[in-house]
Structure formats: C-alpha cells, structure tokens
Enzyme design. Sequence first.
Site, short mmCIF file in Angstrom:
data_model
loop_
_atom_site.label_atom_id
_atom_site.label_comp_id
_atom_site.label_asym_id
_atom_site.label_seq_id
_atom_site.Cartn_x
_atom_site.Cartn_y
_atom_site.Cartn_z
N ASN A 154 15.88 -10.80 -37.07
CA ASN A 154 15.94 -11.87 -36.06
C ASN A 154 14.83 -11.57 -35.05
O ASN A 154 14.96 -10.65 -34.25
CB ASN A 154 17.31 -11.86 -35.40
CG ASN A 154 17.38 -12.81 -34.21
OD1 ASN A 154 16.48 -13.63 -33.99
ND2 ASN A 154 18.47 -12.70 -33.45
N LYS A 164 13.90 -13.29 -32.56
CA LYS A 164 14.18 -13.80 -31.20
C LYS A 164 12.92 -14.52 -30.68
O LYS A 164 12.22 -15.17 -31.45
CB LYS A 164 14.65 -12.66 -30.30
CG LYS A 164 15.82 -11.89 -30.95
CD LYS A 164 16.51 -10.90 -30.05
CE LYS A 164 17.67 -10.24 -30.79
NZ LYS A 164 18.45 -9.33 -29.97
N HIS A 193 24.63 -16.71 -31.75
CA HIS A 193 24.15 -15.41 -31.26
C HIS A 193 24.58 -15.23 -29.80
O HIS A 193 24.56 -16.18 -29.01
CB HIS A 193 22.63 -15.32 -31.38
CG HIS A 193 22.13 -13.93 -31.21
ND1 HIS A 193 22.02 -13.33 -29.98
CD2 HIS A 193 21.76 -12.99 -32.12
CE1 HIS A 193 21.60 -12.09 -30.14
NE2 HIS A 193 21.43 -11.86 -31.42
N GLU A 196 23.12 -14.03 -27.34
CA GLU A 196 22.10 -14.42 -26.35
C GLU A 196 22.14 -15.93 -26.10
O GLU A 196 21.90 -16.39 -24.98
CB GLU A 196 20.72 -13.94 -26.81
CG GLU A 196 20.62 -12.43 -26.68
CD GLU A 196 19.60 -11.78 -27.60
OE1 GLU A 196 18.80 -12.49 -28.23
OE2 GLU A 196 19.62 -10.54 -27.68
N GLU A 215 28.15 -8.43 -34.04
CA GLU A 215 27.15 -7.84 -33.16
C GLU A 215 27.79 -7.55 -31.79
O GLU A 215 27.86 -8.45 -30.94
CB GLU A 215 25.98 -8.80 -32.96
CG GLU A 215 25.20 -9.11 -34.20
CD GLU A 215 23.77 -9.51 -33.87
OE1 GLU A 215 22.85 -8.81 -34.33
OE2 GLU A 215 23.57 -10.50 -33.14
N GLY A 252 19.98 -4.26 -28.36
CA GLY A 252 18.82 -3.89 -27.57
C GLY A 252 19.03 -2.70 -26.66
O GLY A 252 18.21 -2.46 -25.77
N SER A 260 21.06 -2.70 -32.43
CA SER A 260 20.31 -1.43 -32.42
C SER A 260 20.25 -0.75 -33.78
O SER A 260 20.24 0.49 -33.86
CB SER A 260 20.88 -0.48 -31.36
OG SER A 260 20.63 -0.98 -30.06
P1 13P Z 1 18.51 -5.29 -31.71
O1 13P Z 1 18.39 -4.83 -33.16
O2 13P Z 1 17.19 -5.39 -31.03
O3 13P Z 1 19.53 -4.50 -30.98
O4 13P Z 1 19.06 -6.80 -31.77
C1 13P Z 1 20.19 -7.09 -32.54
C2 13P Z 1 20.36 -8.55 -32.58
O5 13P Z 1 20.71 -9.18 -31.60
C3 13P Z 1 20.06 -9.23 -33.86
O6 13P Z 1 20.50 -10.55 -33.85
#
Ligand code: 13P
Length: 241
Positions: free
Chosen positions: A8, A10, A90, A92, A158, A164, A203
Amino acid sequence: MPSLIVGNWKMNGLGDDVAEIAAMAGGNTGRAQLWVAPPFTLIDRAVIVSAGQIRIGGQDCHGAQAGAHTGCVSAMMLADLGAHFVIVGHSERRADCGESDADVRAKAGAAHAAGLEVILCVGETAVQRSEGQADAVVAGQLAGSLPDSAEGLIIAYEPVWAIGTGTVPTPDDVAAMHAVVRGALTARYGASGHGVRILYGGSVKPDNAAALLGAADVGGALVGGASLTAASLLAIAAAAG
Ligand code: 13P
C-alpha cells in the site's frame, strides 16, 4: 496456500517510481503473490509495467459507481484502468476522512459490483487495546462493514498502533485476533467464511515478516513503508516462503 503480500503506497510515488513496480514484477521468484496499490495517479502506468506479474489495485473507491462526487474515484473507474482490487476501510481513511463502517460496506459492495477484489481493513487503536476492547472493536467493524458476498473478499487486520510505528504485536496476539476475525466471517457467511484470506498489516519489514506470517491463520501481509522499494518488498516476499 502461498502468501499474498500487498504493498500500500499510500500518498507516495511519482512517475519515476513505477520503475520499482517493474522491478518487483521482474524479481519475484518465490511462491508469494505480490499485489501493489499505488496512488490513483500511477495505476494506469503500474498496470502496464507490472506485465501481468503483479496485480495492481486502488487504495479507496466511492460507494457509488458514478455521479456528482467531485474528486472521488469509483470502483468501475479502477476496473476500467485494469486494476484488480481495491483497499477499503483503511484506518487512515477512517480517521482522515471520517469513514464509517456503513461507508466501508458501501465501498466494498461497489467494488464487488465492478468486479474488483476487496481488501477490507479493520483494527483497534492503542487505547481500545489497553482498555480490553480490541476484540469487540474489530468484531464491531466487521459486523458493520462486511459486504454481502465472501467471494473476492480479503480482510486485513491492521492494529492502528502498529501502523508506521515500528511496534508490532506478538505472533500470538496476531493469531488471537485472526481467530476473532475468522469467527466473525464464519458467523456471517457460513462455510464460505473459511475461504476468506486474512492479512496482517502494521510495520511489516523484511526482518519481522517470517515471524508475523508464521502466526496461525495469517494469509499474508499488507505493507506500507516497506513496500515502496522493490528491494524491500521482494525481501518480505522471500521471507514469506
Ligand atoms: P506500515 O507498513 O508503514 O506500518 O503501514 C501499514 C499499513 O497501513 C498498510 O496498509
């Protein structure tokens, strides 16, 4: 079943970065399947350079297929570009855009109607976990957002506190939550609920991927930061076996 490793990207990636997707397509020599969700702006180029070796998807879609929704992108538009899947729900987007479980359910339904596979994300915050609410939060998100069909459905667990941050749950904690997710899927879909793949995300890096992917009922990983380069995503794919 071989693992599914999904990148992903982002809000990262400009034109030159599709070279990373080309390198991923050429470099995946193991059994794991690789999928990548670049930003909308790169999907058409990513589909071309992936040469059928990597499936390309979107990071979101609207709950309607067309209409007066300035700035939004429909599932049908993604399918029209050659996308194979879309990520919905997601954390976010739930946080940044106020998306509710009902919104996520509508998006998942629209994606299925457009012929896309759906990666539906769920996960608890650190406060919810510390209060002992993690299982109930995830079960509640699933109850409110699962689409009508288990066909073409993938769930990504997640935990928000692992995204992150470099902090990851133990494999036992991942397995425990995946069991909760599996229970919700079979309660909702019956036997078909057993066929839904469950990914872990948060992560995931080359050095922790084997342990996380080795936990019970982990069908693969949804990877953010470590999916931005071919070297890193291919290392995770290799760790997946
Ligand atoms: P990270 O791997 O950067 O922690 O992000 C995970 C994520 O949100 C994937 O959708």
